[in-house]
Design a protein around this motif. Structure first.
Motif, PDB file in Angstrom:
ATOM      1  N   THR A   1       0.829  -1.208   0.000  1.00 17.71           N
ATOM      2  CA  THR A   1       0.000   0.000   0.000  1.00 17.71           C
ATOM      3  C   THR A   1       0.857   1.249   0.000  1.00 17.71           C
ATOM      4  OG1 THR A   1      -1.735  -1.183   1.217  1.00 17.71           O
ATOM      5  CG2 THR A   1      -1.844   1.217   1.210  1.00 17.71           C
ATOM      6  N   VAL A   2       1.878   1.274   0.835  1.00 17.68           N
ATOM      7  CA  VAL A   2       2.761   2.444   0.918  1.00 17.68           C
ATOM      8  C   VAL A   2       3.544   2.617  -0.376  1.00 17.68           C
ATOM      9  CG1 VAL A   2       4.740   3.436   2.118  1.00 17.68           C
ATOM     10  CG2 VAL A   2       2.904   2.379   3.431  1.00 17.68           C
TER      11      VAL A   2
ATOM     12  N   ARG B   1       5.757   7.215   5.546  1.00 19.82           N
ATOM     13  CA  ARG B   1       4.363   7.636   5.587  1.00 19.82           C
ATOM     14  C   ARG B   1       4.085   8.275   6.937  1.00 19.82           C
ATOM     15  NH1 ARG B   1      -0.912   5.262   6.824  1.00 19.82           N
ATOM     16  NH2 ARG B   1      -2.450   6.393   5.591  1.00 19.82           N
TER      17      ARG B   1
ATOM     18  N   HIS C   1      -1.346   9.288  -7.754  1.00 19.68           N
ATOM     19  CA  HIS C   1      -1.100  10.564  -7.084  1.00 19.68           C
ATOM     20  C   HIS C   1      -2.110  11.650  -7.458  1.00 19.68           C
ATOM     21  CE1 HIS C   1       2.835   9.331  -5.437  1.00 19.68           C
ATOM     22  NE2 HIS C   1       2.896   8.587  -6.531  1.00 19.68           N
TER      23      HIS C   1
ATOM     24  N   ALA D   1      -7.243   2.899   1.301  1.00 18.32           N
ATOM     25  CA  ALA D   1      -6.217   3.915   1.045  1.00 18.32           C
ATOM     26  C   ALA D   1      -6.661   5.042   0.110  1.00 18.32           C
ATOM     27  CB  ALA D   1      -4.947   3.251   0.525  1.00 18.32           C
TER      28      ALA D   1
ATOM     29  N   GLU E   1      -8.891   7.302   2.285  1.00 23.07           N
ATOM     30  CA  GLU E   1      -8.542   7.421   3.704  1.00 23.07           C
ATOM     31  C   GLU E   1      -8.632   8.860   4.192  1.00 23.07           C
ATOM     32  OE1 GLU E   1      -4.872   6.332   6.773  1.00 23.07           O
ATOM     33  OE2 GLU E   1      -4.475   6.707   4.655  1.00 23.07           O
TER      34      GLU E   1
ATOM     35  N   SER F   1       1.543   6.017  -1.412  1.00 24.98           N
ATOM     36  CA  SER F   1       1.350   6.753  -0.167  1.00 24.98           C
ATOM     37  C   SER F   1       2.690   7.072   0.471  1.00 24.98           C
ATOM     38  CB  SER F   1       0.502   5.914   0.813  1.00 24.98           C
ATOM     39  OG  SER F   1       0.398   6.546   2.054  1.00 24.98           O
TER      40      SER F   1
END
Length: 268
Positions: A20-21, A79, A118, A165, A168, A25
């Motif tokens: 996910t990161v 993050r 993004h 995500a 979020e 993110s």
């Protein structure tokens, strides 16, 4: 490694957090054999390969086979939650990559992927000529309170990014507007046993008078992470696990309220 607290069992797996990161993110730095480039845009394609767009002034060393060994190519992503008076670290991921140039025929698709990650679709035209790389993941290192974990290539590729995500930020805003006072009041009334189960990391939380403020700082499909500010200024992370996965911001508010009420009910 730090021993896991009871609340850590409610966290996403390390592979899901890392995927996910890495998928967009956080703030990223690319390090290759001592050379470092800040402000790297990053995302993941469906095969789990990391796509990277370097800043205009980046002068990357030669890539293998003539350049540094693949083991020296690392994407570092931090993050954090940005608060009015501080930045609170949430997760740190290092991904070791075998890098290659994105072939010209695949550049449009790779740029579209980054634009989606993004929310930068309007910036596509300004990205022409910038260096676009793709990295096959060798392994990753994921640190988030209260533990550090290793993720191998197969785990990373198979992991599905957290579905919460993309929205979020909206969910956090709803929590801060609709539930902040209720969170503070409820957490102050939680029993010592309930407090112990909720704490991810931070100093001892001695009693109700200790908790001066709370602020939701992260949400995923398994729960909400709340920053608690103690009366002496110390901070700790608390975890409110969800009984089911949320589908929208309204669900997040409802599930967080449910988790809070269950914690308060445990004070009997």
């Amino acid at each position: 490694m730090t021993a896991a607290s009871p609340a850590s069992t409610d966290l996403l797996t390390a592979a899901v957090t890392a995927r996910t990161v890495a998928a967009g993110s956080g703030v990223a730095v690319l390090a290759v054999a001592g050379w470092r480039s800040h402000g790297v845009l990053h995302g993941c394609d469906e095969q789990g390969r990391v796509v990277l767009l370097l800043p205009p002034d980046a002068v990357l060393p030669d890539l293998p086979p003539v350049g540094p060994h693949p083991g020296t190519c690392v994407l570092e992503v931090e993050r954090s939650a940005a608060l009015p008076d501080a930045t609170v670290p949430l997760a740190s991921v290092q991904v070791w990559l075998e890098l290659e140039e994105v072939p010209p025929s695949e550049r449009p698709a790779a740029l579209e992927l980054l634009a989606a990650c993004h929310s930068l679709s309007e910036a596509l035209r300004s990205w022409r000529g910038r260096r676009l790389l793709r990295g096959t993941v060798e392994h990753a290192h994921c640190h988030r309170a209260p533990r550090c974990e290793e993720v191998d290539a197969e785990e990373f590729a198979a992991a599905v990014p957290d579905p919460v995500a993309p929205w979020e930020a909206d969910a956090l805003e709803r929590l801060r507007v609709d539930l902040r006072e209720e969170l503070l009041d409820g957490l102050r009334r939680a029993s010592p046993a309930a407090r112990s189960r909720m704490v991810l990391d931070g100093p001892a939380w001695r009693g109700t008078s200790d908790l001066a403020d709370v602020l939701p700082v992260a949400v995923d499909e398994r729960g909400a992470t709340v920053l608690g500010v103690l009366s002496d200024g110390d901070r700790l992370h608390l975890r409110l696990p969800f009984p089911s996965a949320p589908h929208d911001a309204d669900d997040v508010v409802d599930l967080t309220a449910t988790a809070l009420h269950e914690a308060v009910a445990a004070t009997a």
